[in-house]
Structures are given as structure tokens and as C-alpha cells.
Design a protein around this motif. Structure first.
Motif, mmCIF file in Angstrom:
data_model
loop_
_atom_site.group_PDB
_atom_site.id
_atom_site.type_symbol
_atom_site.label_atom_id
_atom_site.label_comp_id
_atom_site.label_asym_id
_atom_site.label_seq_id
_atom_site.Cartn_x
_atom_site.Cartn_y
_atom_site.Cartn_z
ATOM 1 N N ALA A 40 -8.547 -6.520 1.417
ATOM 2 C CA ALA A 40 -7.475 -7.515 1.518
ATOM 3 C C ALA A 40 -7.588 -8.217 2.861
ATOM 4 C CB ALA A 40 -6.113 -6.835 1.383
ATOM 5 N N VAL A 41 -7.577 -9.536 2.810
ATOM 6 C CA VAL A 41 -7.750 -10.361 4.009
ATOM 7 C C VAL A 41 -6.516 -11.230 4.175
ATOM 8 C CG1 VAL A 41 -9.197 -12.155 5.048
ATOM 9 C CG2 VAL A 41 -10.245 -10.387 3.651
ATOM 10 N N SER A 42 -6.151 -11.526 5.407
ATOM 11 C CA SER A 42 -4.948 -12.319 5.684
ATOM 12 C C SER A 42 -5.199 -13.821 5.484
ATOM 13 C CB SER A 42 -4.451 -12.047 7.105
ATOM 14 O OG SER A 42 -5.441 -12.437 8.036
ATOM 15 N N ASP A 43 -5.747 -14.156 4.315
ATOM 16 C CA ASP A 43 -6.019 -15.548 3.986
ATOM 17 C C ASP A 43 -6.335 -15.628 2.489
ATOM 18 O OD1 ASP A 43 -6.471 -18.252 4.233
ATOM 19 O OD2 ASP A 43 -8.179 -18.071 5.584
ATOM 20 N N GLN A 44 -6.302 -16.818 1.932
ATOM 21 C CA GLN A 44 -6.707 -17.005 0.541
ATOM 22 C C GLN A 44 -8.186 -17.355 0.538
ATOM 23 O OE1 GLN A 44 -4.396 -19.022 -2.225
ATOM 24 N NE2 GLN A 44 -2.863 -17.445 -1.980
ATOM 25 N N LEU A 45 -8.928 -16.669 -0.315
ATOM 26 C CA LEU A 45 -10.363 -16.900 -0.398
ATOM 27 C C LEU A 45 -10.703 -17.491 -1.751
ATOM 28 C CD1 LEU A 45 -11.508 -13.487 1.116
ATOM 29 C CD2 LEU A 45 -11.104 -15.643 2.303
ATOM 30 N N GLU A 46 -11.854 -18.155 -1.820
ATOM 31 C CA GLU A 46 -12.323 -18.742 -3.072
ATOM 32 C C GLU A 46 -13.439 -17.882 -3.644
ATOM 33 O OE1 GLU A 46 -13.605 -22.729 -2.291
ATOM 34 O OE2 GLU A 46 -11.822 -23.169 -1.095
ATOM 35 N N VAL A 47 -13.537 -17.840 -4.954
ATOM 36 C CA VAL A 47 -14.626 -17.115 -5.603
ATOM 37 C C VAL A 47 -15.956 -17.700 -5.135
ATOM 38 C CG1 VAL A 47 -15.711 -16.603 -7.823
ATOM 39 C CG2 VAL A 47 -13.223 -16.540 -7.605
ATOM 40 N N GLY A 48 -16.880 -16.846 -4.763
ATOM 41 C CA GLY A 48 -18.206 -17.281 -4.326
ATOM 42 C C GLY A 48 -18.311 -17.582 -2.845
ATOM 43 N N MET A 49 -17.189 -17.591 -2.135
ATOM 44 C CA MET A 49 -17.202 -17.873 -0.701
ATOM 45 C C MET A 49 -17.907 -16.730 0.030
ATOM 46 S SD MET A 49 -13.930 -18.530 1.785
ATOM 47 C CE MET A 49 -13.487 -20.084 1.049
ATOM 48 N N GLN A 50 -18.818 -17.071 0.918
ATOM 49 C CA GLN A 50 -19.508 -16.046 1.693
ATOM 50 C C GLN A 50 -18.669 -15.670 2.899
ATOM 51 O OE1 GLN A 50 -23.496 -17.155 2.652
ATOM 52 N NE2 GLN A 50 -24.205 -16.690 0.596
ATOM 53 N N LEU A 51 -18.622 -14.383 3.159
ATOM 54 C CA LEU A 51 -17.876 -13.861 4.295
ATOM 55 C C LEU A 51 -18.801 -13.067 5.192
ATOM 56 C CD1 LEU A 51 -14.826 -12.407 2.347
ATOM 57 C CD2 LEU A 51 -14.991 -14.655 3.428
ATOM 58 N N ALA A 52 -18.439 -12.976 6.437
ATOM 59 C CA ALA A 52 -19.148 -12.111 7.376
ATOM 60 C C ALA A 52 -18.123 -11.170 7.980
ATOM 61 C CB ALA A 52 -19.811 -12.943 8.467
ATOM 62 N N PHE A 53 -18.495 -9.922 8.136
ATOM 63 C CA PHE A 53 -17.632 -8.933 8.772
ATOM 64 C C PHE A 53 -18.159 -8.707 10.178
ATOM 65 C CE2 PHE A 53 -17.134 -8.345 4.290
ATOM 66 C CZ PHE A 53 -15.792 -8.113 4.142
ATOM 67 N N CYS A 54 -17.271 -8.840 11.149
ATOM 68 C CA CYS A 54 -17.661 -8.761 12.556
ATOM 69 C C CYS A 54 -16.716 -7.841 13.310
ATOM 70 C CB CYS A 54 -17.586 -10.141 13.207
ATOM 71 S SG CYS A 54 -18.548 -11.383 12.366
ATOM 72 N N GLN A 55 -17.173 -7.364 14.455
ATOM 73 C CA GLN A 55 -16.298 -6.597 15.328
ATOM 74 C C GLN A 55 -15.884 -7.466 16.500
ATOM 75 O OE1 GLN A 55 -18.034 -2.905 16.563
ATOM 76 N NE2 GLN A 55 -17.096 -1.854 14.851
ATOM 77 N N ARG A 56 -14.589 -7.388 16.830
ATOM 78 C CA ARG A 56 -14.093 -8.119 18.005
ATOM 79 C C ARG A 56 -14.676 -7.493 19.247
ATOM 80 N NH1 ARG A 56 -7.919 -7.959 18.095
ATOM 81 N NH2 ARG A 56 -8.369 -8.984 20.035
ATOM 82 N N ASN A 57 -15.047 -8.328 20.186
ATOM 83 C CA ASN A 57 -15.580 -7.862 21.460
ATOM 84 C C ASN A 57 -14.839 -8.609 22.560
ATOM 85 O OD1 ASN A 57 -17.062 -7.555 23.861
ATOM 86 N ND2 ASN A 57 -18.923 -7.123 22.704
ATOM 87 N N VAL A 58 -13.864 -7.953 23.160
ATOM 88 C CA VAL A 58 -13.007 -8.589 24.158
ATOM 89 C C VAL A 58 -13.825 -9.057 25.349
ATOM 90 C CG1 VAL A 58 -11.072 -8.222 25.729
ATOM 91 C CG2 VAL A 58 -11.015 -7.245 23.436
ATOM 92 N N GLN A 59 -14.780 -8.281 25.792
ATOM 93 C CA GLN A 59 -15.599 -8.664 26.950
ATOM 94 C C GLN A 59 -16.416 -9.929 26.659
ATOM 95 O OE1 GLN A 59 -13.786 -6.948 29.077
ATOM 96 N NE2 GLN A 59 -15.634 -6.729 30.310
ATOM 97 N N ALA A 60 -16.970 -10.023 25.476
ATOM 98 C CA ALA A 60 -17.781 -11.183 25.117
ATOM 99 C C ALA A 60 -16.932 -12.446 24.968
ATOM 100 C CB ALA A 60 -18.553 -10.916 23.828
ATOM 101 N N ALA A 61 -15.658 -12.283 24.662
ATOM 102 C CA ALA A 61 -14.789 -13.436 24.443
ATOM 103 C C ALA A 61 -14.201 -14.000 25.727
ATOM 104 C CB ALA A 61 -13.643 -13.036 23.510
ATOM 105 N N LYS A 62 -14.304 -13.263 26.817
ATOM 106 C CA LYS A 62 -13.751 -13.743 28.094
ATOM 107 C C LYS A 62 -14.609 -14.873 28.659
ATOM 108 C CE LYS A 62 -11.476 -9.526 29.555
ATOM 109 N NZ LYS A 62 -11.386 -8.487 30.573
ATOM 110 N N PRO A 63 -13.964 -15.919 29.192
ATOM 111 C CA PRO A 63 -14.718 -17.007 29.811
ATOM 112 C C PRO A 63 -15.431 -16.508 31.069
ATOM 113 C CG PRO A 63 -12.344 -17.459 29.858
ATOM 114 C CD PRO A 63 -12.547 -16.142 29.196
#
Length: 64
Positions: A40-63
Motif C-alpha cells: 500500500a502506497v500513499s498515492d494512487q497508482l496506474e496499472v503498468g506504472m513502473q515503481l522503484a523502491f529506495c531507502q531514504r538517506n538523510v546524509q545524501a539529501a543534505k546540501p
């Protein structure tokens, strides 16, 4: 599970992901259903839509 997120195309795109840019939306996983092999994802998805599963990385997201 809180660190794992789903990345989906902005507007129904179906291309495979190589690099993420401004053409994707990140959404949280809000539940799992092992019996039905569902996610279950917090959004509406369409049949056939490709998804990627990723891990959040707080250090990589910092400017720098």
C-alpha cells in the motif's frame, strides 16, 4: 519500513529508472499485505506504472 519509499513517475510515465530527477514523485509505503503480495502506497497508482523502491538517506539529501 519507514526508510523505504516508493518512487513513481510524475505523470503516468512508464520508463525504467536510471537516474532520479524532477520527473519523479516520492511516496511513503503505508502497509504490506504478504498474503496477497501487496504494497500500500500513499498515492494512487496506474496499472503498468513502473515503481522503484529506495531507502531514504538523510546524509545524501543534505546540501553541500
Amino acid at each position: 519500513m519507514r526508510r523505504t519509499v516508493v518512487v513513481r513517475p510524475v505523470s503516468g510515465g512508464r520508463r525504467p529508472y536510471r537516474h532520479f530527477g524532477s520527473d519523479v514523485i516520492v511516496r511513503h509505503i503505508i502497509g504490506l499485505d504478504p498474503a496477497r503480495r501487496g504494497v500500500a502506497v500513499s498515492d494512487q497508482l496506474e496499472v503498468g506504472m513502473q515503481l522503484a523502491f529506495c531507502q531514504r538517506n538523510v546524509q545524501a539529501a543534505k546540501p553541500i
